[in-house]
Each structure stands twice: as C-alpha cells, then as structure tokens.
Design a protein around this motif. Sequence first.
Motif, PDB file in Angstrom:
ATOM      1  N   THR A 122       0.827  -1.431  -0.092  1.00 22.72           N
ATOM      2  CA  THR A 122       0.031   0.122   0.102  1.00 22.72           C
ATOM      3  C   THR A 122       0.893   1.294   0.021  1.00 22.72           C
ATOM      4  N   GLU A 181      -1.281   0.046  12.568  1.00 24.98           N
ATOM      5  CA  GLU A 181      -2.308   0.611  11.923  1.00 24.98           C
ATOM      6  C   GLU A 181      -2.390   0.423  10.449  1.00 24.98           C
ATOM      7  N   ARG A 184      -2.077  -3.608   9.979  1.00 19.81           N
ATOM      8  CA  ARG A 184      -3.431  -4.099  10.034  1.00 19.81           C
ATOM      9  C   ARG A 184      -4.396  -3.632   8.937  1.00 19.81           C
ATOM     10  N   ARG A 185      -4.801  -2.583   9.097  1.00 13.99           N
ATOM     11  CA  ARG A 185      -5.965  -1.817   8.477  1.00 13.99           C
ATOM     12  C   ARG A 185      -5.472  -1.573   6.904  1.00 13.99           C
ATOM     13  N   GLY A 186      -4.632  -1.160   6.790  1.00 15.84           N
ATOM     14  CA  GLY A 186      -3.913  -1.093   5.233  1.00 15.84           C
ATOM     15  C   GLY A 186      -3.254  -2.359   4.697  1.00 15.84           C
ATOM     16  N   LEU A 189      -5.262  -5.952   4.797  1.00 17.18           N
ATOM     17  CA  LEU A 189      -6.447  -5.999   4.382  1.00 17.18           C
ATOM     18  C   LEU A 189      -6.300  -5.963   2.846  1.00 17.18           C
ATOM     19  N   LYS A 276      -6.758 -12.591   7.397  1.00 15.00           N
ATOM     20  CA  LYS A 276      -7.848 -12.041   8.077  1.00 15.00           C
ATOM     21  C   LYS A 276      -8.019 -12.234   9.501  1.00 15.00           C
ATOM     22  N   ALA A 279      -5.177  -9.979  11.182  1.00 12.65           N
ATOM     23  CA  ALA A 279      -5.632  -8.329  10.816  1.00 12.65           C
ATOM     24  C   ALA A 279      -6.659  -8.350  12.309  1.00 12.65           C
ATOM     25  N   GLU A 283      -6.534  -5.616  16.134  1.00 12.65           N
ATOM     26  CA  GLU A 283      -7.511  -4.535  16.371  1.00 12.65           C
ATOM     27  C   GLU A 283      -7.170  -3.970  18.090  1.00 12.65           C
TER      28      GLU A 283
END
Length: 283
Positions: A122, A181, A184-186, A189, A276, A279, A283
């Motif tokens: 990303t 963050e 995980r979120r970027g 996913l 998944k 990730a 959180e």
Amino acid sequence: MTELGREESTKKDDRPASGLAAEIVRILRKRKGYTQDQLGDLIGWTGSAISAVETRAQPVSDDMLVALEPAIGEGLGVFTVARPYILRERFPKRFRDFSILEAEALSISTYENFVVDGLFQTEEYARALIGGSYPPAAESKREELVEARRSRRAIFDREDPPYLELVLEESVLRRPFGSYEILRRGQLLALVEDAERPNVSVQVLPLDRGLNGRHAGDRGSMKLVETKDHEHVVYMEIEDQGLLISQPAEVSQLTHRYAKIRAQALSPDDSVAFIKRLAGEME
C-alpha cells in the motif's frame, strides 16, 4: 548470470527520458509564446516549478505530464508517450531494467521473507518502509520512490494481466513499518483484496515451519518471471544490488527451490483466512 545496477547514480545524465521531456517542455512552451509563469498558471503549477523542470533541477512529475499534454502537447501525444519512460527512471537504477520485464511479464512468482513484495504494498506501507531505510533519502526523493513503486501496480489492470503468485513468511505479516495501523487496516486487508483477484494467489509460510527440520526458504527472497517471450528468469536483490539470473541450469534450480517453498506454505484459502484472523487480532 547477469548483474543489474550495482551502483546508484544521481547524475542528470542518468535520466535521459526526463532530460528529453525537459527540452520538449521548453521548446513547446516557447512555440506557444508562454512564459514559465503563464504556463504554470495554465496547468496549475508555479512558474518556478516549470523552471525547475526545464533546467532539470527537478524531474517532471507524472501529474504535470498529464496536465502538459492538453496545454502544449499540440495533439502529438508526446507527454503521454513519455510517462512510462519517466516513471521507470524513478526506480533505483538496479531495478530499472527488471521493471521492463515485470511490466510485460506473463507470470511472476515471488517469495518474500522480510517485507511485503513491492507490487502488493500500500502507499502508506511503502512510504513508511522507504522513509525508514538507511541511508535516509531526502523527502522529495522518498515521495518519488513511493510514486514509482505504486506505479508498478498498473500491472494488475493490464488488459491481459499476468498470473501473480506471492508466498510470504508469516513474520512479514507481523512486522510493522510506521505503525500497526498501517500494517493491519492497510496492508493486511489490501493483501486479502488482492488475493481475491482471479489471477492472484497469496500464500503464507508459517513461522514454525522449521520445527520439522525442513525450510526451503532459508536462503532468502526471489522472484521468478516468465517473460513475454516465454523465457524464464529469476530476479533477486541483495544489499542494493539487483541480480537477474537467466542461465537455464541456475533458473531451474531456483525454480525447484521456489516450488518447495510454495509446497511448504499454507494453501491459498487457508492463507487468506490466516491473514484475516491476524488483522483481527491486531485491533
């Protein structure tokens, strides 16, 4: 074995496409009768930005190339044609020749044991990774490298996209750059989304793979490529050196090693489920 790009260069002559584009900007600007300030106003840049391009103090950005085409391109398409060549010059020198093979490849099979492969990174992950490397690059150079790396993802949207296979060590999925963050979120996913493409396969090599005494990936990362001419090569990077291996016997050995690595990894479905789950745990 062919070795690519042992040394990096900061000389202007190292970017011939950018130099040619700078000359074309100057010639077409004058032909239109614009000052640098006038052209800058027309395309949404400052006159000093136009000057920096024409004097080669700053390479022309991809966004500026897009804006220049309708402004002074005279319908010739010269700036559109120049874009991929100039983007290629933003890669580290060691990677430029290989980037041509990558962009036109029929298939790419990659094993990574430290970071997410550049094709799958990303923007935030790439920026954190590049920004934290040593020796540190200037901020403008960092952004240039991020843009160049992200431009490689055009391969996903080719009319005839290649088959892309990625095997990642579990440790790669747990190693944050910048922040958890971003990871995980970027990044995690995004890997899941890419894995859902019909031409993409993502697999995870478990962290405890070596407990049974066999781990085929102990000698480092590699990238196997089938070229548009149906030739097979292997690309590796070692401490800022790019190695392109084309000798059939060596390629064969590395191909067999990669096949063993892939066989030792989780299945594609189990790998996506694992990513998944990981990730969610962050959180």
